[in-house]
Design an enzyme around this catalytic site. Structure first.
Site, PDB file in Angstrom:
ATOM      1  CD  GLU A  37      -2.581   1.478   2.537  1.00  0.00           C
ATOM      2  OE1 GLU A  37      -2.242   0.862   3.554  1.00  0.00           O
ATOM      3  OE2 GLU A  37      -3.513   2.312   2.503  1.00  0.00           O
ATOM      4  NE  ARG A 263       4.906  -7.591  10.267  1.00  0.00           N
ATOM      5  CZ  ARG A 263       3.819  -6.954   9.784  1.00  0.00           C
ATOM      6  NH1 ARG A 263       2.624  -7.306  10.177  1.00  0.00           N
ATOM      7  NH2 ARG A 263       3.958  -5.965   8.941  1.00  0.00           N
ATOM      8  CE  LYS A 273       3.836   0.272   4.567  1.00  0.00           C
ATOM      9  NZ  LYS A 273       2.709   0.262   3.619  1.00  0.00           N
TER      10      LYS A 273
END
Length: 564
Positions: A37, A263, A273
């Site tokens: 994104e 992850r 983020k």
RNA sequence: UGGGGCGUCGUCAAGCGGUAAGACACAGGAUUUUGGUUCCUGGAUUCGGAGGUUCGAAUCCUCCCGCCCCAGCCA
């Protein structure tokens, strides 16, 4: 600088794909995708995903698409789509002509939504956000059907069309999939698939005022592109039933297999983020590309080579266990790569003056020094040697402990590729007691650093000729955080409270060997005995070089000193 | 207390019923004009725990314990 890619070891995703190929599950090459994104800069966690998706596709003769998951105009920005492409390319991957945007599919997605409505599998819900939450129930309590759940197809079609036409304000209605309000999986309790957002999108402008949600968009985008394996992180495991529900309900031709992996987490930094953007906004760092940041742009500026990152991503493996990889492994990969190819040069960070008393004044000798001790092909340069030199302040101790074997009063050491010198006396500032300079003598028989009489010396120091040296600014970077787990504080302290105050130390009075003044931006060097350094791509200019310490050399002495 | 995942050396991680790979880190030692590099050597009698099945279990079964994810009109 290219490096042979490391040989791969088996991991569950590789095994799944190998089996699918073995069993001829597909009549075409496999296809993966990296779907960021554009709401932030890419970081090491993304690097793992990029290497996995692009790497495994290439490995099995398939391809990997780059697709921007741009369905939330409020948070996204063109700045991010630009940086993301730059970062993926820098990492060494190529998406060819397969650059996609979920926003390119908005019209098709809308049609799919219409289909769902006609199937009686989606409805316009006019509850507000708070009400939807209440109706959703809780983890251990089933939800209740929305009072709008049984609107007719016609009414839903009409309402949805009017949503698109802009007749309603934000939040007035949403489109929901009609699944099961009592599902033990919260994701399946009539998830919202479209919401009204009167916001300008970075690509579609004001064409739309309704935007599809992730769960609806992602699976269909995968299907539209013909993805075979849709690889994502563990937190989407709960969403897989919905991924499959949408594709099955709409009976699309292509039904990719979603596979989840853990992850990446790294010690001494943060990889989310939200936290990275916080560091940027609170000015804890100079920007997304601050060399202390675990962002791709940060490590690039720091001097981490892309091949080292790829190697790292291969070495950490891929599994479903939550894990935190030791930053030392990343640093090892960087050293391993740079050790082979960075030219060796000399730089003195904290200069201390050395006068060679028995060396003729005004005499300058040129001494040949190879750029790499194990690789003659890298050539050599001639270093000027004269009566006044600089050596590293750390390399002299007036009263040395037993294990210190560098320069000390009366002791002899070698100056790399130059001569043996012996310290005869120390001159101090009478006022402060600080050492001003060292007086030494040299042995002319040891030119080049070898002793004809076979005499040994315990240390070899780096040095620079005082009158020939150039000046440089050198940035000494260290871990951004003082703790291996900055966001794992038991007392709930904020991660920013563990920022390492010494993560950046800027040295402005460093002396470097003459040729280095002209070092071109973005080049790697090993400053002998100190570490790997990289000319800052932004701030370094010819004549006034700025070096970033990429990573230190392994250092036995510091280890000994610290344990005493 | 619902559902979904995961638990193998300090950290990652192979292993998929036949008797615990490898890497990093760590500790020794050798070579060395970088206390760098390179090179040897050392380490899990044991696989979250307890039972069970089996000639044989990290691998199969049962129960238990721990950690992560899910109640955005974020992705």
């Amino acid at each position: 600088m290219t490096s042979p890619e490391p040989s791969s070891s088996s991991h569950f995703i590789r095994n799944i794909i190998a089996e699918d190929i073995q069993s001829c599950k597909y009549d075409r090459p496999i296809m993966t995708r990296f779907p960021p994104e554009p709401n932030g800069y890419l970081h090491m966690g993304h690097a793992k995903s990029i290497c996995l998706n692009f790497g495994i596709a290439a490995e099995f003769g398939g391809v990997c698409n780059l697709r921007f998951d741009d369905t939330n105009p409020g948070k996204e920005d063109i700045e991010y789509v630009t940086s993301i492409q730059e970062d993926v390319r820098w990492l060494g991957f190529d998406w060819g002509d397969r650059l996609h945007y979920a926003s390119d599919y908005f019209e098709r997605l809308y049609d799919f939504a219409l289909q769902l409505i006609r199937l009686g599998k989606a409805y316009v819900c006019s509850l507000n956000a708070d009400q939807i939450r209440e109706y959703r129930g809780a983890l251990t309590r089933p939800g209740q059907d929305s009072p709008y759940r049984n609107r007719s197809v016609e009414e839903n079609l009409d309402l949805f069309a009017r949503m698109r036409a802009g007749e309603f304000p934000d939040g007035a209605h949403v489109l929901r999939a009609k699944i099961d309000m009592a599902s033990p999986n919260m994701v399946m309790r009539d998830p919202t698939i479209y919401r009204i957002r009167h916001a300008s999108h970075h690509r579609t402008g004001d064409t739309w005022c309704i935007y599809p949600m992730y769960d609806f968009t992602h699976c269909l985008s995968d299907a539209i592109e013909g993805i075979t394996h849709s690889i994502c992180t563990l937190e989407f495991e709960n969403n897989r039933p919905l991924y499959d529900w949408v594709l099955n309900t709409l009976a699309v031709a292509c039904h990719p297999q979603q596979i989840e992996f853990a992850r990446l987490n790294l010690t001494y930094t943060v990889l989310s983020k939200r936290k990275l953007i916080e560091l940027v906004n609170k000015r804890c760092v100079s920007g997304w590309d601050d060399p202390r940041m675990p962002t791709i742009s940060g490590i690039r500026r720091r001097g981490y080579p892309p091949a080292a990152i790829r190697n790292f991503c291969e070495r950490i493996g891929v599994a479903k266990k939550d894990s935190t990889v030791d930053m030392a492994l990343l640093e090892h990969c960087v050293r391993e790569y740079l050790n082979e190819r960075a030219p060796r040069v000399m730089a003195v960070l904290h200069p201390i003056r050395v006068i060679i008393d028995n060396f003729p004044e005004n005499q300058v000798e040129l001494l040949e020094a190879p750029y790499h001790p194990d690789n003659p092909d890298m050539g050599s340069r001639n270093l000027p040697f004269s009566r006044v030199l600089y050596i590293e302040a750390d390399d002299f101790m007036e009263d040395p402990p037993k294990k210190f074997y560098r320069l000390a009063p009366g002791r002899e050491v070698r100056l790399r590729y130059a001569y043996f010198i012996r310290c005869e006396s120390v001159v101090k500032d009478p006022a402060t007691g600080n050492i001003v300079e060292l007086h030494c003598t040299y042995d002319s028989e040891t030119r080049g650093g070898g002793a004809p009489d076979g005499r040994k010396v315990k240390a070899t120091l780096h040095w620079v000729s005082a009158s020939h040296a150039a000046n440089a600014t050198i940035r000494m970077y260290d871990h951004l955080f003082t703790r291996p787990d900055p966001d794992g504080d038991k007392n709930g302290a904020d991660f920013t409270s563990f920022i390492n105050p010494s993560s950046l130390e800027t040295l402005t009075d460093c002396r470097i060997e003459p040729d280095l003044a002209a070092a071109s931006p973005a080049s790697h060097y090993q400053f002998e005995r100190l570490g790997y350094f990289f000319t800052d791509p932004v701030d370094s200019v010819t004549g006034a070089p700025v070096f970033n310490r990429t990573v230190t050399l392994k250092d036995e002495w510091t280890k000994i000193r610290n344990q005493k």
